[in-house]
Design an enzyme around this catalytic site. Structure first.
Site, mmCIF file in Angstrom:
data_model
loop_
_atom_site.group_PDB
_atom_site.id
_atom_site.type_symbol
_atom_site.label_atom_id
_atom_site.label_comp_id
_atom_site.label_asym_id
_atom_site.label_seq_id
_atom_site.Cartn_x
_atom_site.Cartn_y
_atom_site.Cartn_z
ATOM 1 N N ASP A 189 11.996 4.478 -8.467
ATOM 2 C CA ASP A 189 11.357 3.182 -8.674
ATOM 3 C C ASP A 189 12.341 2.284 -9.412
ATOM 4 O OD1 ASP A 189 8.040 2.469 -8.575
ATOM 5 O OD2 ASP A 189 9.339 1.089 -9.692
ATOM 6 N N GLU A 248 -0.393 4.984 5.887
ATOM 7 C CA GLU A 248 -1.166 5.711 4.882
ATOM 8 C C GLU A 248 -2.638 5.346 5.025
ATOM 9 O OE1 GLU A 248 -0.114 7.976 2.493
ATOM 10 O OE2 GLU A 248 -2.287 8.049 2.728
ATOM 11 N N PHE A 249 -3.512 6.337 4.963
ATOM 12 C CA PHE A 249 -4.939 6.029 5.074
ATOM 13 C C PHE A 249 -5.716 6.441 3.829
ATOM 14 C CE2 PHE A 249 -3.369 6.627 9.445
ATOM 15 C CZ PHE A 249 -3.660 5.367 9.944
ATOM 16 N N GLU A 252 -7.971 4.868 -2.728
ATOM 17 C CA GLU A 252 -7.806 5.087 -4.160
ATOM 18 C C GLU A 252 -9.092 5.722 -4.690
ATOM 19 O OE1 GLU A 252 -6.513 1.446 -6.020
ATOM 20 O OE2 GLU A 252 -5.024 1.186 -4.461
ATOM 21 N N LYS A 296 -2.607 1.175 11.782
ATOM 22 C CA LYS A 296 -2.957 0.972 10.381
ATOM 23 C C LYS A 296 -3.816 -0.290 10.204
ATOM 24 C CE LYS A 296 -2.806 0.846 5.879
ATOM 25 N NZ LYS A 296 -3.286 1.789 4.920
ATOM 26 N N PHE A 310 -19.024 3.486 5.407
ATOM 27 C CA PHE A 310 -18.599 2.078 5.316
ATOM 28 C C PHE A 310 -19.655 1.097 5.803
ATOM 29 C CE2 PHE A 310 -14.351 1.812 3.525
ATOM 30 C CZ PHE A 310 -14.203 3.152 3.257
ATOM 31 N N GLY A 347 -23.192 -4.753 -0.464
ATOM 32 C CA GLY A 347 -22.966 -4.932 -1.903
ATOM 33 C C GLY A 347 -22.232 -6.220 -2.169
ATOM 34 N N CYS A 353 -5.937 -3.697 0.109
ATOM 35 C CA CYS A 353 -5.674 -3.545 1.546
ATOM 36 C C CYS A 353 -6.521 -4.405 2.464
ATOM 37 C CB CYS A 353 -5.824 -2.085 1.942
ATOM 38 S SG CYS A 353 -4.516 -1.086 1.236
HETATM 39 C C1 UDX Z 1 0.813 0.304 -1.280
HETATM 40 C C2 UDX Z 1 1.575 -0.047 -0.006
HETATM 41 O O1 UDX Z 1 2.895 0.233 -0.134
HETATM 42 C C3 UDX Z 1 1.256 -1.432 0.385
HETATM 43 O O2 UDX Z 1 1.958 -1.798 1.515
HETATM 44 C C4 UDX Z 1 -0.205 -1.412 0.689
HETATM 45 O O3 UDX Z 1 -0.621 -2.599 1.248
HETATM 46 C C5 UDX Z 1 -0.965 -1.109 -0.580
HETATM 47 O O4 UDX Z 1 -0.574 0.122 -1.063
HETATM 48 P P1 UDX Z 1 0.961 0.281 -3.802
HETATM 49 O O5 UDX Z 1 1.493 1.650 -3.863
HETATM 50 O O6 UDX Z 1 -0.482 0.081 -4.096
HETATM 51 O O7 UDX Z 1 1.268 -0.321 -2.358
HETATM 52 O O8 UDX Z 1 1.832 -0.773 -4.608
HETATM 53 P P2 UDX Z 1 2.230 -0.765 -6.116
HETATM 54 O O9 UDX Z 1 1.290 0.063 -6.896
HETATM 55 O O10 UDX Z 1 2.483 -2.191 -6.453
HETATM 56 O O11 UDX Z 1 3.634 0.044 -6.104
HETATM 57 C C6 UDX Z 1 4.814 -0.385 -5.601
HETATM 58 C C7 UDX Z 1 5.941 0.261 -6.413
HETATM 59 O O12 UDX Z 1 7.192 -0.049 -5.829
HETATM 60 C C8 UDX Z 1 6.013 -0.205 -7.859
HETATM 61 O O13 UDX Z 1 6.043 0.919 -8.706
HETATM 62 C C9 UDX Z 1 7.308 -1.002 -7.934
HETATM 63 O O14 UDX Z 1 7.937 -0.931 -9.207
HETATM 64 C C10 UDX Z 1 8.134 -0.325 -6.855
HETATM 65 N N1 UDX Z 1 9.210 -1.135 -6.288
HETATM 66 C C11 UDX Z 1 9.000 -2.416 -5.934
HETATM 67 C C12 UDX Z 1 10.451 -0.568 -6.104
HETATM 68 O O15 UDX Z 1 10.682 0.580 -6.440
HETATM 69 N N2 UDX Z 1 11.452 -1.300 -5.534
HETATM 70 C C13 UDX Z 1 11.291 -2.596 -5.192
HETATM 71 O O16 UDX Z 1 12.230 -3.239 -4.716
HETATM 72 C C14 UDX Z 1 10.027 -3.174 -5.410
HETATM 73 C C1 UDX Z 2 -8.697 1.333 2.022
HETATM 74 C C2 UDX Z 2 -8.828 2.232 3.257
HETATM 75 O O1 UDX Z 2 -10.115 2.894 3.245
HETATM 76 C C3 UDX Z 2 -7.704 3.244 3.297
HETATM 77 O O2 UDX Z 2 -7.798 4.025 4.494
HETATM 78 C C4 UDX Z 2 -6.377 2.497 3.264
HETATM 79 O O3 UDX Z 2 -5.297 3.398 3.231
HETATM 80 C C5 UDX Z 2 -6.302 1.585 2.042
HETATM 81 O O4 UDX Z 2 -7.429 0.704 2.037
HETATM 82 P P1 UDX Z 2 -9.190 1.527 -0.585
HETATM 83 O O5 UDX Z 2 -8.901 0.058 -0.590
HETATM 84 O O6 UDX Z 2 -8.553 2.407 -1.590
HETATM 85 O O7 UDX Z 2 -8.842 2.133 0.850
HETATM 86 O O8 UDX Z 2 -10.768 1.701 -0.790
HETATM 87 P P2 UDX Z 2 -12.041 1.848 0.139
HETATM 88 O O9 UDX Z 2 -12.795 3.032 -0.296
HETATM 89 O O10 UDX Z 2 -11.737 1.725 1.574
HETATM 90 O O11 UDX Z 2 -12.884 0.569 -0.317
HETATM 91 C C6 UDX Z 2 -12.422 -0.760 -0.114
HETATM 92 C C7 UDX Z 2 -13.440 -1.741 -0.599
HETATM 93 O O12 UDX Z 2 -14.584 -1.752 0.234
HETATM 94 C C8 UDX Z 2 -13.969 -1.473 -2.014
HETATM 95 O O13 UDX Z 2 -14.041 -2.699 -2.722
HETATM 96 C C9 UDX Z 2 -15.345 -0.913 -1.806
HETATM 97 O O14 UDX Z 2 -16.217 -1.216 -2.863
HETATM 98 C C10 UDX Z 2 -15.768 -1.635 -0.530
HETATM 99 N N1 UDX Z 2 -16.763 -0.902 0.262
HETATM 100 C C11 UDX Z 2 -16.448 0.296 0.825
HETATM 101 C C12 UDX Z 2 -18.024 -1.469 0.479
HETATM 102 O O15 UDX Z 2 -18.328 -2.561 -0.015
HETATM 103 N N2 UDX Z 2 -18.928 -0.783 1.266
HETATM 104 C C13 UDX Z 2 -18.634 0.418 1.837
HETATM 105 O O16 UDX Z 2 -19.501 0.971 2.539
HETATM 106 C C14 UDX Z 2 -17.359 0.984 1.605
#
Ligand code: UDX
Ligand code: UDX
Length: 464
Positions: free
Chosen positions: A36, A158-159, A162, A228, A273, A277, A284
């Site tokens: 990182d 990635e699916f 969190e 995706k 899903f 709410g 995402c």
């Molecule tokens: C992920 C996916 O990568 C993103 O495309 C998706 O839409 C959401 O989930 P996420 O892991 O949640 O992103 O992002 P974040 O928690 O912001 O982490 C990114 C990391 O990359 C940070 O730790 C940052 O410091 C690092 N980074 C950023 C690098 O190492 N190099 C860079 O040039 C920029």
């Molecule tokens: C999502 C996708 O599910 C995952 O596959 C992808 O890799 C990243 O984006 P995430 O954003 O971590 O994952 O959470 P998710 O559990 O999908 O929920 C997204 C949002 O939808 C949350 O704000 C949640 O509260 C809302 N949600 C989810 C609803 O309002 N109703 C539902 O039935 C399910």
């Protein structure tokens, strides 16, 4: 494990996605380097502390510690890697398009340290369709000429969700791989323990009894990138659909949960899903639906269904505030408790959280806000300093003396709260339960607003 060959893997970007991927691959037996650019993050990881909250990740990281190392230095992380993952963030720009500057700089730095043996570069960040080819071009421009044709770009979206990241990455429904056949072969080797489910399941993330093996979808770079987006857009669509039907349920006196259950039993639709709410948040769904609509626009192709899903989600946040205003009327000078700040339970992630918009609007209207979150409250102190609210140490404390409460996130603590007791400590008992966590009619006098349903006595009581 039969025929298992540990590979050298480097993960660039140790955020929610990168860190989860690094720890999971190390737990499968690979030798993983997490890189990182943020030295503070790397220093924490070296001390075996996690920069994010994700249930079970600390345990899996401790179990896999022997296979993990952390660095900020490309020169020490890239040359020996068989497979290099790009997991840097792609945050939305002001116009909604993802910012690819981090992907570009990661690709450039990787290119400068490739070693001329076949290496696979995997895009795991969610990137616009076509980015795989663009990354390949950046690498071509910056890699040593002699190494040409010795690296391959793969898309492996990635699916994971969190909050359930470990479960989702160890027991995925499918693994999607797009790119050159040589590279896909390498990826199958990497994921062999997952594909065959030969790894010993950790006791804190047990293998579900009904789970067998994931489907493996092998395709082109472009199709993998599209998968995706299409998957996230479809999930977002399902939620907006449930919220739109919920609004009509309120008007005609139906119950969205019973309706969702009734339609969900149809296997073609499924139960998941469809929870109505406050709408979706997180890093995402908002970003990916807008990106798809923009890609459509780039090619002169309108995507009315996705635009509608985004609009319904936006409207839903307003619906919650309208319910509040209906009962409190003037908000100026009122004290409103907001329960839940994270965009969903079991995470400290605040990106696009509905609670943010609620607090911002309440600030604008002159209400006093008291907020609580079991985990995200600390992160909010850093990331939401532009908002004005007092922190509460518990849900009960937040409700004390409040004129109303909005439940913005369905944390278990709020489901389990003794609402009858908590309500008695409020100045006026107006409960806007935007996640439908309150399950029974309260004995204490209170106004309870939910989404798409009304609290009624259970059938036994009604028909007794
Ligand atoms: C992920 C996916 O990568 C993103 O495309 C998706 O839409 C959401 O989930 P996420 O892991 O949640 O992103 O992002 P974040 O928690 O912001 O982490 C990114 C990391 O990359 C940070 O730790 C940052 O410091 C690092 N980074 C950023 C690098 O190492 N190099 C860079 O040039 C920029
Ligand atoms: C999502 C996708 O599910 C995952 O596959 C992808 O890799 C990243 O984006 P995430 O954003 O971590 O994952 O959470 P998710 O559990 O999908 O929920 C997204 C949002 O939808 C949350 O704000 C949640 O509260 C809302 N949600 C989810 C609803 O309002 N109703 C539902 O039935 C399910």
């Amino acid at each position: 494990m039969q025929d298992f060959k540990p590979l050298n893997v480097t993960i660039v970007g140790t955020g929610y996605v990168g860190l989860g991927t690094a720890v999971m691959l190390a737990a499968l037996g690979h030798r993983v380097t997490g890189l990182d650019v943020d030295p503070a993050k790397i220093a924490m990881l070296e001390r075996r502390e996690l920069p994010i909250y994700e249930p079970g990740l600390d345990l899996l990281m401790a179990d896999a510690a022997g296979n993990l190392r952390w660095t900020t230095d490309y020169a020490s992380a890239i040359p020996d890697a068989d497979i290099i993952f790009i997991c840097v963030g792609t945050p939305p720009l002001a116009d909604g398009r993802p910012n690819l500057a981090y992907v570009e700089s990661a690709a450039r730095s990787i290119a400068q340290h490739l070693n001329g043996k076949p290496q696979v570069i995997v895009n795991k960040s969610t990137v616009p369709i076509g980015t795989g080819d663009w990354v390949a071009r950046i690498i071509e421009e910056h890699a040593n000429r002699a190494h040409e044709n010795r690296y391959f770009v793969v898309s492996n979206p990635e699916f994971l969700r969190e909050g359930t990241a470990l479960h989702d990455s160890l027991y995925p429904d499918r693994i999607v791989l797009g790119g050159h056949p040589f590279a896909l072969g390498r990826m199958r080797e990497l994921y062999a323990p997952l594909i065959l489910q030969t790894f010993p399941a950790p006791h804190y993330v047990p293998r579900p009894v009904e789970y067998t093996v994931p489907a493996v979808v092998e395709t082109t770079l472009t199709s993998a990138e599209m998968i995706k987006y299409a998957a996230n857009a479809f999930l977002a669509l399902k939620i907006s659909f449930a919220n739109e039907i919920a609004g009509l349920c309120e008007r005609v006196g139906a119950d969205i949960e019973q309706v969702a259950s009734g339609i969900g039993h149809d296997k073609r639709i499924g139960h998941r899903f469809l929870a109505a709410g406050a709408g979706w948040g997180g890093s995402c769904f908002g970003k990916d639906t807008s990106a798809l609509v923009s890609t459509g626009a780039d090619y002169g192709y309108d995507m009315p269904i996705l635009r509608a899903a985004v609009n319904v989600n936006q409207r839903q946040r307003g619906v919650v505030l309208e319910k509040l205003q209906k009962h409190l009327r003037l908000l100026k000078g009122k004290r409103v408790a907001v329960l839940g700040m994270a965009f969903k339970p079991d995470t400290d992630d605040l990106r696009d959280a509905p609670a943010h918009d609620f607090i911002a609007r309440l600030n604008q209207l002159g209400a006093t806000v008291v907020a609580h979150d079991p985990i995200a409250i600390e992160r909010a102190r850093r990331e939401w300093s532009h908002l004005s609210y007092a922190e509460a140490s518990s849900a009960e404390a937040a409700l004390h003396g409040a004129d109303a409460v909005i439940v913005a996130t369905e944390w278990k603590q709020y489901r389990d709260l003794d609402w009858n007791r908590a309500v008695r400590a409020m100045r006026s008992p107006v409960l806007i339960d935007a996640r439908n966590v309150i399950r029974e009619v309260l004995a204490a006098p209170a106004i309870v607003e939910q989404i798409g349903r009304e609290l009624v006595e259970t059938a036994d009581e009604v028909y007794a």
